[in-house]
Design an enzyme around this catalytic site. Sequence first.
Site, mmCIF file in Angstrom:
data_model
loop_
_atom_site.group_PDB
_atom_site.id
_atom_site.type_symbol
_atom_site.label_atom_id
_atom_site.label_comp_id
_atom_site.label_asym_id
_atom_site.label_seq_id
_atom_site.Cartn_x
_atom_site.Cartn_y
_atom_site.Cartn_z
ATOM 1 N N ASP A 103 0.828 -1.202 0.000
ATOM 2 C CA ASP A 103 0.000 0.000 0.000
ATOM 3 C C ASP A 103 0.867 1.257 0.000
ATOM 4 O O ASP A 103 2.084 1.207 0.198
ATOM 5 C CB ASP A 103 -0.893 0.023 1.245
ATOM 6 C CG ASP A 103 -1.982 -1.039 1.210
ATOM 7 O OD1 ASP A 103 -2.342 -1.488 0.108
ATOM 8 O OD2 ASP A 103 -2.475 -1.416 2.292
ATOM 9 N N TYR A 114 7.111 -9.701 6.775
ATOM 10 C CA TYR A 114 7.099 -8.264 7.007
ATOM 11 C C TYR A 114 7.678 -7.949 8.390
ATOM 12 O O TYR A 114 7.635 -8.781 9.308
ATOM 13 C CB TYR A 114 5.674 -7.716 6.973
ATOM 14 C CG TYR A 114 5.080 -7.548 5.599
ATOM 15 C CD1 TYR A 114 5.111 -6.318 4.944
ATOM 16 C CD2 TYR A 114 4.460 -8.614 4.950
ATOM 17 C CE1 TYR A 114 4.547 -6.153 3.690
ATOM 18 C CE2 TYR A 114 3.890 -8.460 3.688
ATOM 19 C CZ TYR A 114 3.942 -7.227 3.069
ATOM 20 O OH TYR A 114 3.393 -7.073 1.824
#
Length: 284
Positions: free
Chosen positions: A63, A124
């Site tokens: 994003d 992540y």
Amino acid sequence: MSDEVEPGFVRVRLDLSYDGAEFSGWAKQAGGRRTVQGEIEDALRTVTRSKETYELTVAGRTDAGVHARGQVAHVDLPAEVWAEHADKLLRRLAGRLPKDVRVWRVAEAPYGFNARFSAIWRRYAYRVTDHHGGVDPLLRSHVLWHDWELDVDAMNEASRPLLGEHDFAAYCKRREGATTIRTLQELSWERGADGIITATVRADAFCHNMVRSLVGAMLFVGDGHRAPDWPGKVLAAGVRDSAVHVVRPHGLTLEEVGYPADALLMARNQEARNKRTLPGAGCC
């Protein structure tokens, strides 16, 4: 569904990184917004002197504001273009790309490789500090400041029940026709010597806003606003909880993407395209 490369084309793997601060995410968008995909495709078209834009497929569509250190993409190039430019492509991309995105490796991909569907996990990291003085100015674009003291042990306790295969609908922004079933392989927290707390989050795949929602829930536990059993109860409820805050994107970095051995790439590629259901759940 087959993923055979078209005759006359070569599939090329790119390993890359970027600072997401000035990007509107990975994927190209209407309206001329700056994206990572757009910058790399433009650079590829320029350095190969091609009239056509060759579209990239990426392991994880990050994003706006999210960074990547270990992102992976692939592109199918005409065999003659690859033959002419392969040896010079990396250096030429370095000269053409803006300074906030870098391609580190360019290589012909093995049979069956698909940057998105062949991946077996994505890892992540989310970085946060609870230092009373705030964030080091040199790290302000990569570390979230949380102005309550955080109990790392409590966050680790709260994280453990979420491991494994679950429907993460309570922690995802739903997308039409997409499943929210994922296998969360790791969710752990560690405070470094510098005081920065790093969440390591690894799963076979992630649905939209999943990592940032999980982090938001765990921060609520860490600062004492919720008990350690609360995130598990939210998961079991299966619906979005207004108390689960989607934290800001700048603390999040895609660190690494994992792939199976070359011989298993095509099988994984095809398996990952199947829509999953939990045991005992209906199929549709």
